[in-house]
Design an enzyme around this catalytic site. Structure first.
Site, PDB file in Angstrom:
ATOM      1  N   TYR A   1       0.817  -1.224   0.000  1.00  9.04           N
ATOM      2  CA  TYR A   1       0.000   0.000   0.000  1.00  9.04           C
ATOM      3  C   TYR A   1       0.851   1.275   0.000  1.00  9.04           C
ATOM      4  CZ  TYR A   1      -0.298  -0.090   5.317  1.00  9.04           C
ATOM      5  OH  TYR A   1      -0.081  -0.109   6.666  1.00  9.04           O
ATOM      6  N   GLU A   2       0.165   2.385  -0.193  1.00  8.16           N
ATOM      7  CA  GLU A   2       0.830   3.699  -0.330  1.00  8.16           C
ATOM      8  C   GLU A   2       1.793   3.689  -1.520  1.00  8.16           C
ATOM      9  OE1 GLU A   2      -0.630   5.615   2.001  1.00  8.16           O
ATOM     10  OE2 GLU A   2       0.134   7.279   0.815  1.00  8.16           O
ATOM     11  N   GLY A   3       1.420   2.947  -2.591  1.00 11.20           N
ATOM     12  CA  GLY A   3       2.299   2.767  -3.752  1.00 11.20           C
ATOM     13  C   GLY A   3       3.170   1.552  -3.543  1.00 11.20           C
TER      14      GLY A   3
END
Lengths: 562, 562
Positions: free
Chosen positions: B427-429
């Site tokens: 997550y978060e890229g």
């Protein structure tokens, strides 16, 4: 998500990489003709794909549970196991005189890899039974063989291994379970065992436990351990079932994975058992079996890796996301995704070829009795176990990553592969124990088996187009082997894991070179991927191996606290 | 298993590695005196250890659930969050005018690391709220700031980020949620969002969603996205709660880990929201916040690694098994175990020091407005995120292995660290996106930020006793950076992950050299462990980076099938 048996790889490895022709050239395994092997693997693959693979997810979401002291397995397991039993799949390598197929272990191992991809939790059951069959074939009395082997091979009964106790894990010599001799030649077994996979089973009529225990006069430590066969139900001489034995499942463990496989705490309270092999020689008997079981666990890792890989490959072809550098939208066309898939595939191929190479050596040792084949098999076994299971973890982890956010959602099924396979680097001897076995007992021949393999690898590398970096690595591994031979106990222990990983890396590259020489452009490209992306780790492992352990052995627990 | 805050490491890194003195020398952060920072971290550590850490296991075994459309959090979470809120811990870095402490991000990040060790599922909640506070401070109108910031900072309300939709994950520009302007200046938001952490919360009075959506006239793709604030309950102007908004939690995901944190599917059906920042500039506004959120996620990885490490260290000291080479019986005295513990500790230290270095650059950019500090922070951010989270996975995995069979048993707690942290590389890229950011946008300055760091590392290495291998690696990384600058889009994409990992390795070695120069014998030994066991991977990464992607880009899905 369907499972596709890797039949192309098996055929290619048997014919062009692992030298299976030598096995079928022996009298013992003359029946393992190309047609026969192909027929077995293709039908076995069909069963794994159609019957066993659909049991993977349900076994995770509806774990095996304990009800009134008896194991209740997940929905469908009984039918799945029934299909294996009636198809004769439990005794592929077992002796024909007791109902087995008498096939080489190379063939049964390929089948067990496919079963691991399909459903690891269920595969555990016949894998353990197969180990018990082998132990009884080698060490049991004729009476025990005649009574038990047909039932185990037919799948009417199943088998377990009982080694671990709470205080005796890696140090099995610390076990305390007692065996008291009885007037009729049997023994009464008392003690607690933990981590007993399939310690009870609701789809076989009897569960036969091989239990390590101590006789009253036994010496301390690992030299005072004997092996006993202790059935859940005591059979009559005609094989019919008699009285229940004094043993029970106390509880099941709540585990990270393989939720379908019951991991039992077992209590033996004066349970009736029979000695298998000589008194106080139980560990040796168990180790015969464990060596092959270690190959089996390595192959579990490879099988789960294959399952995770196929899952990720399918997802990468289906999932549309963002324009790629070439304008396409399926994520497989993103360079980073395709790189990962190719690395996963190259890693699985190498581990699979090493395992097959290992099995060929085992089969040749069986067929010829040749010490060199035994030594070769012995050398390869800890490598197959450690490399196969670490590939299982790494590839399953990469499979999650390729799924992006979906990889973290359990319904996707990607995470289950990692949860299931995670135990394989631990059980059947942790991978650290495999490494100690390699640089200790297995290097006890002065490196003969290692150098023989290195010579072969050297010849392959010097003849191959893309062989230069592999030849360098082989040369470095030879130096590392000499270095290891010069070390004392602490030096060997400290460098063991790095040495094993390095040997596996160069051996994996060797397998790929052999494949590239015999194969098409795709095999060449895959070999290149291995050489570019995985072989470079070899130098890093050797650097770590040669480093001075004083740097970390001198760090106290307080130094280690942040 | 108690959690011990790594206060010694934080103090040492701030004083001797990451140059925090520069931050406290600015007017903006003059209040961050050594005494003040020490008091904050020590009290924060106490709360994490005593109040938050006991919530880790219960949150796993009693997952957050949905009842009648509302989230019901695990037992104790409300009280734990209450302690954070009343202690003022949510707004450590927030503006004092709205109730924040106004401390540097370096300080809040250290606290968030400790919270991650203690209970990642609960930490997610204030971490997301902190991100929302920052976004509103930078982009919201004064009216929104005045209404929302005091409530978010006090912990009365919590915040979420709503980016992802089923068809729009990594490619956020593909999102479809609509925003229709209303006569009163508000907007009606309609669409479905997925993967919304803490999309509902039963221990805050309101949940404020930052939602990416499209205005009716918006251009296609990522240039037509705007940012909206959409509260669960529409507040009155005085901050009291008014009518419920038209949004709901449809379902919660069943995840591999962070079971205490609800991951929601959210439906917006004409929900009332307010624009934050300029129309069609939502992605830019979100990215300001996301850069810091990426540091936050990297630190989640480091925090979980620390938790897993402490767990394994304690177990290794307690567990008796087998005689070691020196005759002791705790497994910590086995060379292979101590080697692993030292590697875990060395890895965590390096990742922590990089994260702190990153935060110092962020704080200096905030305090001075200097472009060079911004560029440095921008360069370090994807490295902190990817390296911190991969360290989280690796160290947690090693923690399981050190536990042996117990590592696979959920009650031990070792496996939870791996299950929880596994999402952080996604997550978060995803970490692949971090790598693309590094070699794409961040290298868009022609390598200025990279070369500046490499110059510093070069100077450190040439002055250090054990610096030779580090100096070589720095030199190679400089060459790799030049090589990367010469690549087109596909070459950069193909080599991105290897480049990032290599940069992280050499940067980690640099942190250890700085520590060794300023520290005691234990710091020197730890640096040696890093140089011996982790730095050698650097060359392997660079070899992979320079390899020709044609080898795998040419493999068709059929070639990739075994």
């Amino acid at each position: 998500m369907p499972y596709t048996p890797p039949l192309r790889d098996f055929a290619f490895i048997l014919d062009h990489v692992a030298g299976f022709d030598q096995v079928r050239a022996t009298d013992r395994f003359a029946e393992a003709t190309p047609d026969m092997v192909q027929a077995i693997l293709s039908e076995g693959g069909r069963i794994c794909s159609e019957v066993i693979a659909p049991l993977r997810r349900p076994g995770d979401t509806t774990p095996t549970r304990l009800e009134n002291g008896a194991v209740v397995s997940p929905p469908g397991y009984a039918e799945g196991f029934g299909a294996l039993a009636t198809g004769g799949w439990i005794g592929i390598s077992a002796a024909p005189e007791f109902g087995g197929m008498g096939m080489p272990q190379t063939v049964s191992t390929a089948f067990y890899e496919m079963m691991s991809s399909a459903c690891l939790s269920l595969q555990m059951n016949p894998l353990l039974t197969q180990g018990q069959i082998e132990a009884l074939e080698h060490h049991a009395s004729d009476a025990i063989k005649a009574l038990y082997l047909p039932k185990l091979i037919s799948g009417e009964w199943s088998g377990t291994m009982n080694l671990t106790e709470p205080q005796a894990g890696t140090d099995v010599g610390a076990l305390r379970t007692k065996a008291e001799p009885q007037a009729d030649g049997s023994y009464h077994i008392s003690g607690q065992k933990i981590y007993i996979s399939w310690g009870d089973c609701d789809f076989t009529q009897n569960v036969c436990h091989l239990v390590l225990a101590r006789l009253p006069d036994a010496p301390a430590g690992s030299k005072g351990i004997s092996l006993f066969l202790v059935p859940k139900v005591i059979p009559n001489e005609d094989g019919s079932l008699g009285q229940p034995n004094s043993l029970r499942v106390v509880s099941l463990e709540h585990k990270l994975g393989i939720h379908g496989s019951p991991t039992c705490v077992m209590d033996y309270e004066g349970a009736t058992g029979w000695l298998v092999g000589a008194p106080n020689k139980g560990l040796a008997a168990m180790f015969t079996m464990m060596n092959n079981a270690r190959v089996g666990v390595g192959v579990q890792g490879i099988g789960v890796a294959e399952g995770a890989y196929q899952h990720a490959l399918t997802y990468a072809q289906d999932r549309k996301q963002g324009p790629t550098p070439k304008g396409a939208t399926a994520i497989i066309d993103h360079p980073d995704i395709r790189r990962q898939l190719a690395i996963m595939r190259a890693e699985i191929f190498a581990a699979r070829a090493i395992a097959m190479e290992n099995c060929v050596a085992i089969d040749m040792a069986t067929a010829t009795g040749g010490d060199e084949w035994s030594a070769r098999a012995g050398w390869l076994t800890p490598i197959t176990k450690a490399y196969g299971t670490e590939a299982g973890v790494t590839v399953s982890d990469m499979g999650i990553q390729i799924h992006g956010g979906m990889g973290f959602i359990e319904e996707t099924g990607a995470a289950q592969f990692l949860r299931d396979v995670r135990v394989t680097t631990i059980y059947e001897g942790t991978n650290a124990i495999q490494a100690l076995d390699l640089v200790g007992r297995k290097l006890g021949d002065g490196g003969k088996a290692a150098f023989a393999l290195l010579d072969e690898m050297s010849a392959t590398a010097s003849a191959a187009d893309m062989g230069a970096p592999v030849a360098d690595a082989v040369h470095a591994q030879r130096g590392a082997t000499e270095w290891m031979l010069g070390q004392g106990m602490e030096g060997r222990a400290a460098g063991a894991t790095a040495y094993l990983r390095a040997f596996a890396r160069v051996l994996g590259a060797d397998m790929h070179l052999r494949a590239a020489q015999a194969g098409d452009a795709a095999r060449v490209a895959l070999a290149q991927v291995y050489i570019d992306h995985l072989l470079p780790e070899h130098a890093a492992h050797l650097a770590a191996m040669r480093s001075d352990p004083a740097a970390y052995m001198g760090l106290s627990p307080e130094d280690l606290t942040a």
